[in-house]
Design a protein around this motif. Structure first.
Motif, PDB file in Angstrom:
ATOM      1  N   SER A  62       0.828  -1.215   0.000  1.00  0.00           N
ATOM      2  CA  SER A  62       0.000   0.000   0.000  1.00  0.00           C
ATOM      3  C   SER A  62       0.862   1.266   0.000  1.00  0.00           C
ATOM      4  CB  SER A  62      -0.960  -0.002   1.190  1.00  0.00           C
ATOM      5  OG  SER A  62      -0.255   0.081   2.400  1.00  0.00           O
ATOM      6  N   ILE A  65       1.429   2.588  -3.386  1.00  0.00           N
ATOM      7  CA  ILE A  65       0.351   3.420  -3.958  1.00  0.00           C
ATOM      8  C   ILE A  65       0.691   4.904  -3.771  1.00  0.00           C
ATOM      9  CG2 ILE A  65      -2.115   3.998  -3.791  1.00  0.00           C
ATOM     10  CD1 ILE A  65      -2.616   1.096  -2.934  1.00  0.00           C
ATOM     11  N   GLU A  69       0.847   7.810  -6.667  1.00  0.00           N
ATOM     12  CA  GLU A  69       0.155   9.090  -6.473  1.00  0.00           C
ATOM     13  C   GLU A  69       1.105  10.267  -6.703  1.00  0.00           C
ATOM     14  OE1 GLU A  69      -3.192   9.828  -3.321  1.00  0.00           O
ATOM     15  OE2 GLU A  69      -1.254  10.055  -2.378  1.00  0.00           O
ATOM     16  N   MET A  94      -4.858  -5.630  -5.989  1.00  0.00           N
ATOM     17  CA  MET A  94      -4.871  -4.289  -5.387  1.00  0.00           C
ATOM     18  C   MET A  94      -4.951  -3.174  -6.433  1.00  0.00           C
ATOM     19  SD  MET A  94      -2.166  -4.875  -2.220  1.00  0.00           S
ATOM     20  CE  MET A  94      -2.255  -3.182  -1.648  1.00  0.00           C
ATOM     21  N   TYR A  99      -1.757   0.844 -13.151  1.00  0.00           N
ATOM     22  CA  TYR A  99      -0.983   2.085 -13.244  1.00  0.00           C
ATOM     23  C   TYR A  99       0.507   1.842 -13.497  1.00  0.00           C
ATOM     24  CZ  TYR A  99      -5.217   4.051 -11.271  1.00  0.00           C
ATOM     25  OH  TYR A  99      -6.527   4.415 -11.064  1.00  0.00           O
TER      26      TYR A  99
ATOM     27  N   ILE B  95      -8.407   1.151  -5.637  1.00  0.00           N
ATOM     28  CA  ILE B  95      -7.216   1.987  -5.797  1.00  0.00           C
ATOM     29  C   ILE B  95      -7.566   3.366  -6.359  1.00  0.00           C
ATOM     30  CG2 ILE B  95      -6.580   1.142  -8.101  1.00  0.00           C
ATOM     31  CD1 ILE B  95      -3.618   1.260  -7.095  1.00  0.00           C
ATOM     32  N   GLU B  96      -8.589   3.425  -7.207  1.00  0.00           N
ATOM     33  CA  GLU B  96      -8.966   4.729  -7.768  1.00  0.00           C
ATOM     34  C   GLU B  96      -9.382   5.700  -6.648  1.00  0.00           C
ATOM     35  OE1 GLU B  96      -9.903   1.838  -9.318  1.00  0.00           O
ATOM     36  OE2 GLU B  96      -8.562   2.157 -11.018  1.00  0.00           O
ATOM     37  N   LYS B  98      -8.341   5.557  -3.611  1.00  0.00           N
ATOM     38  CA  LYS B  98      -7.219   5.825  -2.712  1.00  0.00           C
ATOM     39  C   LYS B  98      -6.213   6.804  -3.314  1.00  0.00           C
ATOM     40  CE  LYS B  98      -7.551   1.514  -0.091  1.00  0.00           C
ATOM     41  NZ  LYS B  98      -7.810   2.108   1.219  1.00  0.00           N
ATOM     42  N   LEU B  99      -6.165   6.836  -4.660  1.00  0.00           N
ATOM     43  CA  LEU B  99      -5.237   7.756  -5.306  1.00  0.00           C
ATOM     44  C   LEU B  99      -5.795   9.184  -5.275  1.00  0.00           C
ATOM     45  CD1 LEU B  99      -4.202   5.633  -8.408  1.00  0.00           C
ATOM     46  CD2 LEU B  99      -2.675   6.416  -6.594  1.00  0.00           C
ATOM     47  N   SER B 101      -6.368  11.229  -2.952  1.00  0.00           N
ATOM     48  CA  SER B 101      -7.340  11.533  -1.913  1.00  0.00           C
ATOM     49  C   SER B 101      -6.643  11.370  -0.567  1.00  0.00           C
ATOM     50  CB  SER B 101      -8.533  10.594  -1.996  1.00  0.00           C
ATOM     51  OG  SER B 101      -8.205   9.329  -1.464  1.00  0.00           O
ATOM     52  N   LYS B 105      -4.105   4.499   2.441  1.00  0.00           N
ATOM     53  CA  LYS B 105      -3.834   3.574   1.341  1.00  0.00           C
ATOM     54  C   LYS B 105      -4.007   2.116   1.779  1.00  0.00           C
ATOM     55  CE  LYS B 105      -2.522   7.387  -0.626  1.00  0.00           C
ATOM     56  NZ  LYS B 105      -3.600   8.210  -1.170  1.00  0.00           N
TER      57      LYS B 105
END
Lengths: 114, 141
Positions: A62, A65, A69, A94, A99, B95-96, B98-99, B101, B105
């Motif tokens: 996580s 991620i 971002e 996940m 991406y 995931i959308e 969580k990105l 925002s 995560k």
């Protein structure tokens, strides 16, 4: 360097971070620290080589991620290579692979990112 | 499940990375059952996530893992004697969302276990939680 990071090097403008051992929160934070340092230096293309990290947990993943971002703000790219089958499956579940590309080798990843 | 099914029991204290000892046990049992490398990886990942959930949320000092070997499947029970949780209040992560925002995560454990195992059941109240998950020996069973 953290025990969770085996090596950091730049190849053709791509930062290649090689992890080591169980990819948990400690390893995730170690990658994030290296990533942040390289981002501050202006690097935007990253390849994480997980050949020596055959076991992960969702807390470590996580943290990746956060990398995605941050890279979205600079039009950068994150990719992975040498993933164990269960690690790639975890990334699929996940959503990381929506991406990030996954490559078979460091050379292939560098060629595509550079 | 009959009485002849071999059972392997582990008691794990809450110490860093102790869940890896359970994955080692799972690997030995998977080999004994001739499970594929793919199934073994899925079982190990599900155990890791179940252990982490218990360690993080149950407020207990130890968890118990039972591996029950039967002819057609491996059943794994991860038990804690903690505070329990309401599964209906756990949001399905995306995931959308969580990105980009402020959303944290983390929070992927239940989704991963569900995706990796053939069946998963949660029995939880204020005296503890038991996660019961199975992996079939053969894909067509």
């Amino acid at each position: 360097m953290s025990d969770s990071i085996k090596n950091v090097e730049e190849k053709s403008g791509v930062v290649v971070i090689t992890t080591s051992g169980y990819f948990n929160n400690i390893a995730g934070d170690a990658v994030l620290e290296v990533f942040n340092e390289k981002m501050e230096e202006g690097r935007t293309n990253f390849l994480i080589d997980m050949e020596d990290s055959k076991v992960v947990n969702s807390i470590g993943v996580s943290i990746l991620i956060e990398l995605i971002e941050k890279l979205q703000t600079v039009d950068g790219k994150l990719a992975f290579t040498n993933l164990a089958a269960i690690v790639e499956k975890t990334f699929n579940i996940m959503g990381l692979t929506k991406y990030c590309e996954v490559y078979d080798s460091v050379d292939s990843g560098v060629d595509n990112l550079s | 499940m009959n009485k002849q099914n071999p059972v392997v029991e582990l008691k794990l204290p809450v110490i860093p990375d102790i869940e890896l000892s359970a994955t080692k046990t799972a690997e030995v049992i998977s080999r004994h059952m001739n499970l594929s490398e793919e199934k073994t990886g899925e079982i190990s990942m599900a155990i890791i996530e179940s252990c982490i959930n218990a360690f993080e949320h149950s407020k207990t000092k130890e968890i118990f893992i039972h591996f029950i070997i039967s002819a057609d499947k491996l059943t794994i029970k991860v038990k804690d004697q903690g505070v329990g949780f309401d599964k209906s209040k756990v949001e399905i992560p995306n995931i959308e969302n969580k990105l980009n925002s402020d959303e944290r995560k983390r929070g992927w454990g239940l989704q991963l276990v569900s995706a990796l195992m053939d069946t998963v059941e949660y029995d939880s109240d204020e005296t503890g939680t038991t996660v019961t998950m199975t992996k079939k020996r053969e894909d067509n069973e």
